[in-house]
Design a protein around this motif. Structure first.
Motif, PDB file in Angstrom:
ATOM      1  N   ASN A 281       0.694  -1.268  -0.094  1.00 47.83           N
ATOM      2  CA  ASN A 281      -0.014  -0.030  -0.075  1.00 47.83           C
ATOM      3  C   ASN A 281       0.992   1.200   0.001  1.00 47.83           C
ATOM      4  N   GLY A 282       0.254   2.358  -0.443  1.00 48.76           N
ATOM      5  CA  GLY A 282       0.976   3.585  -0.432  1.00 48.76           C
ATOM      6  C   GLY A 282       0.884   4.134   1.159  1.00 48.76           C
ATOM      7  N   ALA A 283       1.570   5.602   1.101  1.00 47.63           N
ATOM      8  CA  ALA A 283       1.632   6.048   2.517  1.00 47.63           C
ATOM      9  C   ALA A 283       0.242   6.428   2.878  1.00 47.63           C
ATOM     10  N   ALA A 284       0.035   6.484   4.347  1.00 41.41           N
ATOM     11  CA  ALA A 284      -1.164   7.125   4.674  1.00 41.41           C
ATOM     12  C   ALA A 284      -0.878   7.543   6.259  1.00 41.41           C
ATOM     13  N   VAL A 299       5.555  11.820   5.130  1.00 40.07           N
ATOM     14  CA  VAL A 299       4.204  12.011   4.682  1.00 40.07           C
ATOM     15  C   VAL A 299       3.870  13.467   4.562  1.00 40.07           C
ATOM     16  N   SER A 300       4.169  14.327   5.367  1.00 36.59           N
ATOM     17  CA  SER A 300       3.816  15.585   5.307  1.00 36.59           C
ATOM     18  C   SER A 300       4.494  16.392   3.934  1.00 36.59           C
ATOM     19  N   LEU A 301       5.791  16.117   3.833  1.00 44.86           N
ATOM     20  CA  LEU A 301       6.306  16.643   2.374  1.00 44.86           C
ATOM     21  C   LEU A 301       5.651  15.980   1.224  1.00 44.86           C
ATOM     22  N   LEU A 302       5.352  14.649   1.270  1.00 43.33           N
ATOM     23  CA  LEU A 302       4.612  14.157   0.023  1.00 43.33           C
ATOM     24  C   LEU A 302       3.319  14.623  -0.050  1.00 43.33           C
ATOM     25  N   ARG A 303       2.389  14.903   0.831  1.00 41.82           N
ATOM     26  CA  ARG A 303       1.482  15.852   0.922  1.00 41.82           C
ATOM     27  C   ARG A 303       1.622  17.077   0.117  1.00 41.82           C
ATOM     28  N   GLY A 304       2.649  17.714   0.788  1.00 38.58           N
ATOM     29  CA  GLY A 304       2.917  19.070   0.062  1.00 38.58           C
ATOM     30  C   GLY A 304       3.137  19.070  -1.563  1.00 38.58           C
ATOM     31  N   VAL A 305       3.888  17.931  -1.891  1.00 43.68           N
ATOM     32  CA  VAL A 305       4.106  17.665  -3.218  1.00 43.68           C
ATOM     33  C   VAL A 305       2.830  17.391  -4.063  1.00 43.68           C
ATOM     34  N   LEU A 306       2.026  16.396  -3.479  1.00 46.58           N
ATOM     35  CA  LEU A 306       0.597  16.213  -4.290  1.00 46.58           C
ATOM     36  C   LEU A 306      -0.518  16.823  -4.009  1.00 46.58           C
ATOM     37  N   GLY A 307      -0.728  17.357  -2.860  1.00 46.17           N
ATOM     38  CA  GLY A 307      -1.915  18.016  -2.541  1.00 46.17           C
ATOM     39  C   GLY A 307      -3.014  17.100  -2.367  1.00 46.17           C
ATOM     40  N   PRO A 311      -3.761  10.117  -2.409  1.00 43.63           N
ATOM     41  CA  PRO A 311      -4.980   9.204  -2.486  1.00 43.63           C
ATOM     42  C   PRO A 311      -5.380   8.873  -0.927  1.00 43.63           C
ATOM     43  N   SER A 312      -6.707   8.710  -0.638  1.00 43.89           N
ATOM     44  CA  SER A 312      -7.089   8.135   0.672  1.00 43.89           C
ATOM     45  C   SER A 312      -6.720   6.761   0.872  1.00 43.89           C
ATOM     46  N   PRO A 313      -6.774   6.262   2.236  1.00 48.11           N
ATOM     47  CA  PRO A 313      -6.986   4.638   2.288  1.00 48.11           C
ATOM     48  C   PRO A 313      -8.281   4.098   1.580  1.00 48.11           C
ATOM     49  N   VAL A 314      -9.202   4.847   1.401  1.00 48.69           N
ATOM     50  CA  VAL A 314     -10.461   4.238   0.783  1.00 48.69           C
ATOM     51  C   VAL A 314     -10.090   4.026  -0.607  1.00 48.69           C
ATOM     52  N   ASP A 340       1.306   1.254  -4.536  1.00 49.09           N
ATOM     53  CA  ASP A 340       1.920   2.599  -4.050  1.00 49.09           C
ATOM     54  C   ASP A 340       2.873   3.051  -5.325  1.00 49.09           C
ATOM     55  N   ARG A 341       2.366   2.931  -6.475  1.00 48.74           N
ATOM     56  CA  ARG A 341       2.935   3.350  -7.640  1.00 48.74           C
ATOM     57  C   ARG A 341       2.781   4.678  -7.713  1.00 48.74           C
ATOM     58  N   TRP A 342       1.707   5.387  -7.313  1.00 47.17           N
ATOM     59  CA  TRP A 342       1.780   6.775  -7.300  1.00 47.17           C
ATOM     60  C   TRP A 342       2.641   7.430  -6.369  1.00 47.17           C
ATOM     61  N   GLU A 343       3.008   6.613  -5.239  1.00 49.59           N
ATOM     62  CA  GLU A 343       3.867   7.468  -4.149  1.00 49.59           C
ATOM     63  C   GLU A 343       5.395   7.239  -4.729  1.00 49.59           C
ATOM     64  N   LEU A 344       5.689   6.021  -5.472  1.00 45.35           N
ATOM     65  CA  LEU A 344       7.154   5.725  -5.783  1.00 45.35           C
ATOM     66  C   LEU A 344       7.478   6.369  -7.060  1.00 45.35           C
ATOM     67  N   ALA A 345       6.504   7.116  -7.929  1.00 43.25           N
ATOM     68  CA  ALA A 345       6.958   7.496  -9.097  1.00 43.25           C
ATOM     69  C   ALA A 345       8.125   8.506  -9.171  1.00 43.25           C
ATOM     70  N   GLY A 346       8.826   8.280  -9.902  1.00 47.22           N
ATOM     71  CA  GLY A 346      10.249   9.277 -10.088  1.00 47.22           C
ATOM     72  C   GLY A 346       9.910  10.476  -9.997  1.00 47.22           C
ATOM     73  N   PRO A 347       9.183  11.102 -10.806  1.00 43.78           N
ATOM     74  CA  PRO A 347       9.191  12.546 -10.151  1.00 43.78           C
ATOM     75  C   PRO A 347       8.619  13.043  -8.972  1.00 43.78           C
ATOM     76  N   VAL A 348       7.629  12.248  -8.458  1.00 42.83           N
ATOM     77  CA  VAL A 348       7.118  12.359  -6.953  1.00 42.83           C
ATOM     78  C   VAL A 348       8.273  12.128  -6.028  1.00 42.83           C
ATOM     79  N   GLN A 349       8.945  11.111  -6.071  1.00 43.90           N
ATOM     80  CA  GLN A 349      10.068  11.019  -5.211  1.00 43.90           C
ATOM     81  C   GLN A 349      11.295  12.082  -5.165  1.00 43.90           C
ATOM     82  N   ALA A 350      11.526  12.559  -6.283  1.00 44.48           N
ATOM     83  CA  ALA A 350      12.525  13.413  -6.623  1.00 44.48           C
ATOM     84  C   ALA A 350      11.896  14.787  -6.173  1.00 44.48           C
ATOM     85  N   ALA A 351      10.838  15.166  -6.220  1.00 48.22           N
ATOM     86  CA  ALA A 351      10.263  16.383  -5.673  1.00 48.22           C
ATOM     87  C   ALA A 351      10.265  16.222  -4.193  1.00 48.22           C
ATOM     88  N   VAL A 352       9.978  15.087  -3.656  1.00 46.16           N
ATOM     89  CA  VAL A 352       9.930  14.817  -2.082  1.00 46.16           C
ATOM     90  C   VAL A 352      11.367  15.031  -1.640  1.00 46.16           C
TER      91      VAL A 352
END
Length: 409
Positions: A281-284, A299-307, A311-314, A340-352
């Motif tokens: 699963n992805g971060a929650a 997780v706070s930084l990840l949310r700062g990147v993704l807004g 995705p929620s747990p649901v 968790d592919r949305w979380e570990l996508a290269g651009p997302v992890q680079a931004a975090v």
């Protein structure tokens, strides 16, 4: 004229320290389950067949989300198992109240779903659960294993094992997010010493696949595995930023054991055409993950990147159920379901990672979504949930759902 309050009716306020609140708000927890339901698309018609599901760890986190999603979207019947504390001199645990809400939801949907308040690791719990499944349903289609516990007593040896959150081989220093009583956030550097062999082994005994395997064995021995049975244990990989304390640490050793257990279970499930998976699963924001040093900040930084794209747990468990019910689930090269592919996508992890490097006390609130994290963390305990009057007295002594009830121990 106001009616008199009952002895267990009062205004409930958040008290506690750090990432542990000592009170849970009943109305907030009930409302949170309602909001979870609202996230789930309602099927156009009744299910052609109601799957029977067993959810181990049904009262919180992804286990709760899986239960609610299964009820609303797939019309599941079955049993949920969780260990929660009732109200006493403090309010009950949040999982207690959320189970009350989930039971109300199940009844409204016409599902035959019961909840046991018991230690999932105990053989007596397995026997009671299987008796209930055999009597009401005669078999099981899906087992979801979502247990995050600090300790486990092996009922066969009587030994109690305690899990630790430590790196392996060398100390690890990271930064963590801390909150003051006024809600303000700060950075703190923490160093965690390495685990020894005994601590690592104990963590694997608690968080690995041994108990999951015993549940499957118990179902098989009772002849309760239906043809095409599927089971999944929930896991997490996480970012390279927290790998030393997580995937490369003691908890990672347990997750590796969980994954090898899935492979072994798939072989044992061959007679019924069954299959076992781990779901990454992805971060929650869950009580389990907030206990890991560095994860709240990450997780706070990840949310700062993704807004709002976070995705929620649901949302994630909707995808999990889709894979569990698909003829050919989409898995990675190791046979794992990946949410968790949305979380570990290269651009997302680079931004975090860029934000992690730029962090300082002066840039914290700019780079990390602190208000969102604090709100969602408090919501774990039923606080800061929209639509709740927190100034009003609320009944704290809510009874556990009657079907399958057993006392807290």
């Amino acid at each position: 004229m106001h009616r008199p309050l009952t002895p267990s009716e009062r205004v409930v306020a958040p008290t506690g320290r750090g990432y542990l609140l000592l009170e849970s708000h009943p109305a907030g927890c009930l409302r949170d389950v309602e909001l979870m339901r609202a996230e789930i698309p309602v099927p156009e018609g009744p299910p052609a067949r109601r799957p029977t599901a067993l959810v181990i760890g049904s009262s919180a986190g992804y286990g709760l989300a899986s239960t609610v999603t299964g009820l609303v979207r797939y019309g599941i019947d079955g049993v949920g198992v969780a260990l929660e504390r009732p109200a006493g001199h403090r309010s009950a645990t949040a999982g207690w109240y959320r189970t009350v809400a989930t039971d109300t939801l199940a009844r409204a949907l016409g599902s035959d779903f019961s909840f046991l308040n018991a230690d999932a690791f105990a053989d007596t719990t397995k026997a009671e659960t299987l008796d209930l499944l055999a009597e009401r349903f005669g078999g099981v289609d899906v087992l979801i294993y979502s247990v995050a516990a600090p300790r486990r007593t092996d009922p066969r040896s009587g030994t109690t094992y305690r899990s630790v959150l430590k790196p392996l081989g060398a100390p690890h220093t990271t930064r963590n997010l801390e909150f003051a009583e006024d809600g303000s956030a700060s950075l703190r550097e923490v160093t965690v010493g390495p685990a020894d062999e005994a601590e690592t082994a104990a963590t694997v005994r608690v968080m690995g696949g041994e108990d999951w395997s015993r549940w499957i064995d118990a179902l098989a021995e009772r002849g309760l595995l239906r043809d095409g049975f599927r089971t999944v244990a929930l896991s997490y990989i996480g970012s390279p930023l927290n790998a030393a304390i997580y995937r490369a640490g003691t908890i990672g050793a347990a997750k590796t054991h969980l994954e090898s257990t899935a492979d072994a279970l798939t072989v044992r499930l061959a007679p019924v055409g069954g299959r076992a998976f781990t779901s990454v699963n992805g971060a929650a924001i869950t009580q389990a993950l907030t206990a890991v040093p560095g994860i709240p900040l990450y997780v706070s930084l990840l949310r700062g990147v993704l807004g709002d794209r976070f995705p929620s747990p649901v949302e994630q468990t909707l995808q999990l159920w889709k894979q569990l019910t698909a003829p050919r689930p989409d898995v990675d090269e190791a046979g794992r379901i990946r949410l968790d592919r949305w979380e570990l996508a290269g651009p997302v992890q680079a931004a975090v990672a860029e934000r992690w490097r730029a962090l300082s006390p002066g840039t914290l609130t700019e780079l990390a979504d602190i208000p969102w994290f604090r709100t969602r963390f408090r919501a774990l305990y039923g606080f800061d949930v929209p639509g709740v009057d927190y100034a009003a007295p609320v009944e704290t002594d809510l009874p556990w759902p009657t079907a399958g009830v057993r006392p807290y121990r």
